[in-house]
Design a protein around this motif. Structure first.
Motif, PDB file in Angstrom:
ATOM      1  N   ALA A  52       1.575   9.680  -5.440  1.00 47.50           N
ATOM      2  CA  ALA A  52       2.101  11.000  -5.094  1.00 47.50           C
ATOM      3  C   ALA A  52       3.039  11.507  -6.185  1.00 47.50           C
ATOM      4  O   ALA A  52       3.010  12.692  -6.543  1.00 47.50           O
ATOM      5  CB  ALA A  52       2.826  10.950  -3.748  1.00 47.50           C
ATOM      6  N   LYS A  53       3.869  10.636  -6.722  1.00 51.06           N
ATOM      7  CA  LYS A  53       4.779  11.031  -7.801  1.00 51.06           C
ATOM      8  C   LYS A  53       4.004  11.447  -9.045  1.00 51.06           C
ATOM      9  O   LYS A  53       4.334  12.429  -9.698  1.00 51.06           O
ATOM     10  CB  LYS A  53       5.739   9.890  -8.137  1.00 51.06           C
ATOM     11  N   ARG A  54       2.962  10.664  -9.375  1.00 53.18           N
ATOM     12  CA  ARG A  54       2.140  11.023 -10.537  1.00 53.18           C
ATOM     13  C   ARG A  54       1.457  12.365 -10.319  1.00 53.18           C
ATOM     14  O   ARG A  54       1.391  13.197 -11.222  1.00 53.18           O
ATOM     15  CB  ARG A  54       1.089   9.937 -10.802  1.00 53.18           C
ATOM     16  N   TRP A  55       0.942  12.580  -9.113  1.00 53.96           N
ATOM     17  CA  TRP A  55       0.293  13.849  -8.774  1.00 53.96           C
ATOM     18  C   TRP A  55       1.265  14.999  -8.949  1.00 53.96           C
ATOM     19  O   TRP A  55       0.945  16.008  -9.561  1.00 53.96           O
ATOM     20  CB  TRP A  55      -0.227  13.801  -7.342  1.00 53.96           C
ATOM     21  N   ASP A  56       2.459  14.843  -8.426  1.00 51.28           N
ATOM     22  CA  ASP A  56       3.481  15.880  -8.530  1.00 51.28           C
ATOM     23  C   ASP A  56       3.801  16.170  -9.994  1.00 51.28           C
ATOM     24  O   ASP A  56       3.871  17.319 -10.406  1.00 51.28           O
ATOM     25  CB  ASP A  56       4.750  15.442  -7.788  1.00 51.28           C
ATOM     26  N   ARG A  57       3.952  15.107 -10.776  1.00 51.15           N
ATOM     27  CA  ARG A  57       4.287  15.272 -12.185  1.00 51.15           C
ATOM     28  C   ARG A  57       3.160  15.972 -12.939  1.00 51.15           C
ATOM     29  O   ARG A  57       3.390  16.885 -13.729  1.00 51.15           O
ATOM     30  CB  ARG A  57       4.529  13.889 -12.785  1.00 51.15           C
TER      31      ARG A  57
ATOM     32  N   GLN B 292       0.827  -1.213   0.000  1.00 51.21           N
ATOM     33  CA  GLN B 292       0.000   0.000   0.000  1.00 51.21           C
ATOM     34  C   GLN B 292       0.859   1.260   0.000  1.00 51.21           C
ATOM     35  O   GLN B 292       0.532   2.238  -0.656  1.00 51.21           O
ATOM     36  CB  GLN B 292      -0.943  -0.009   1.213  1.00 51.21           C
ATOM     37  N   ASP B 293       1.989   1.221   0.727  1.00 52.69           N
ATOM     38  CA  ASP B 293       2.880   2.381   0.749  1.00 52.69           C
ATOM     39  C   ASP B 293       3.453   2.673  -0.630  1.00 52.69           C
ATOM     40  O   ASP B 293       3.588   3.825  -1.026  1.00 52.69           O
ATOM     41  CB  ASP B 293       4.025   2.163   1.744  1.00 52.69           C
ATOM     42  N   GLU B 294       3.787   1.620  -1.374  1.00 52.14           N
ATOM     43  CA  GLU B 294       4.318   1.799  -2.728  1.00 52.14           C
ATOM     44  C   GLU B 294       3.261   2.408  -3.642  1.00 52.14           C
ATOM     45  O   GLU B 294       3.564   3.268  -4.463  1.00 52.14           O
ATOM     46  CB  GLU B 294       4.791   0.460  -3.288  1.00 52.14           C
ATOM     47  N   VAL B 295       2.025   1.966  -3.493  1.00 50.90           N
ATOM     48  CA  VAL B 295       0.925   2.498  -4.310  1.00 50.90           C
ATOM     49  C   VAL B 295       0.750   3.986  -4.024  1.00 50.90           C
ATOM     50  O   VAL B 295       0.625   4.796  -4.946  1.00 50.90           O
ATOM     51  CB  VAL B 295      -0.382   1.726  -4.039  1.00 50.90           C
ATOM     52  N   LEU B 296       0.757   4.350  -2.742  1.00 49.93           N
ATOM     53  CA  LEU B 296       0.608   5.760  -2.374  1.00 49.93           C
ATOM     54  C   LEU B 296       1.786   6.592  -2.860  1.00 49.93           C
ATOM     55  O   LEU B 296       1.607   7.719  -3.326  1.00 49.93           O
ATOM     56  CB  LEU B 296       0.452   5.889  -0.857  1.00 49.93           C
ATOM     57  N   GLU B 297       2.988   6.045  -2.769  1.00 45.93           N
ATOM     58  CA  GLU B 297       4.174   6.771  -3.228  1.00 45.93           C
ATOM     59  C   GLU B 297       4.112   7.016  -4.737  1.00 45.93           C
ATOM     60  O   GLU B 297       4.409   8.111  -5.208  1.00 45.93           O
ATOM     61  CB  GLU B 297       5.434   5.985  -2.868  1.00 45.93           C
ATOM     62  N   GLN B 298       3.711   5.995  -5.490  1.00 48.91           N
ATOM     63  CA  GLN B 298       3.594   6.156  -6.935  1.00 48.91           C
ATOM     64  C   GLN B 298       2.511   7.171  -7.286  1.00 48.91           C
ATOM     65  O   GLN B 298       2.677   7.983  -8.195  1.00 48.91           O
ATOM     66  CB  GLN B 298       3.295   4.817  -7.604  1.00 48.91           C
TER      67      GLN B 298
END
Length: 163
Positions: free
Chosen positions: A51-56, A43-49
């Motif tokens: 967040a990265k997509r959101w930032d991008r 779940q942490d990896e999903v949230l991290e990915q």
């Protein structure tokens, strides 16, 4: 060696499978259908990915795909020997399919095949066998994520027309 997505979409896009070998989203063919890929998602990896997509998307308004910035020699050798698939979902999302679209017409070198949009979204494109682009029956083959057509993929896809 390009595959356009056209029809009932907001943005017609053109995919170039020859550059996906350097894309971080690619998955090794052997791992694509294993339960490990589907079950070991933390779940942490999903949230991290996410967040990265959101930032991008929001902060940088950057639509460029993630690309390996540096590849070690070992990774480079592996890339040239493995077979890879690419999830289709990101490309479908970027094209923004019309809300009334129900089917996708896959135009291949030999025939036209119509499949439901949901099946298209839940598919992979096989784009490299043993590190090389698919020149015969290419540029991509369509494989369902459930592996049901793994032995008989839809080959020679030239264009995707959203109906």
């Amino acid at each position: 060696m390009i595959v356009p997505i056209i029809g009932n979409v907001t943005y017609s896009i053109t995919m170039d499978p020859t550059v996906w070998i350097f894309d971080d989203r690619k998955i090794e063919l052997g791992e694509a259908f294993s339960s490990k890929v589907n079950k070991d998602v933390n779940q942490d990896e999903v949230l991290e990915q996410a967040a990265k997509r959101w930032d991008r998307e929001v902060y940088h308004q950057n639509v460029k795909p993630p690309v390996n910035k540096s590849i070690s020699r070992l990774e480079g050798e592996k890339i040239l020997t493995e077979s890879y698939v690419m999830p289709i979902q990101d490309f479908i999302n970027h094209a923004e399919i019309g809300s009334d679209a129900k089917e996708a017409q896959l135009i291949t070198t030999h025939e036209e095949i119509v499949i439901p949009i949901e099946e298209l979204k839940n598919s992979y494109f096989l784009f490299a066998l043993e590190g090389k682009p698919l020149k015969e029956d290419g540029p991509v083959h369509l494989l369902y994520k459930d592996g049901s057509n793994q032995d008989n993929p839809i080959k020679g896809i030239q264009k995707i027309n959203i109906l």
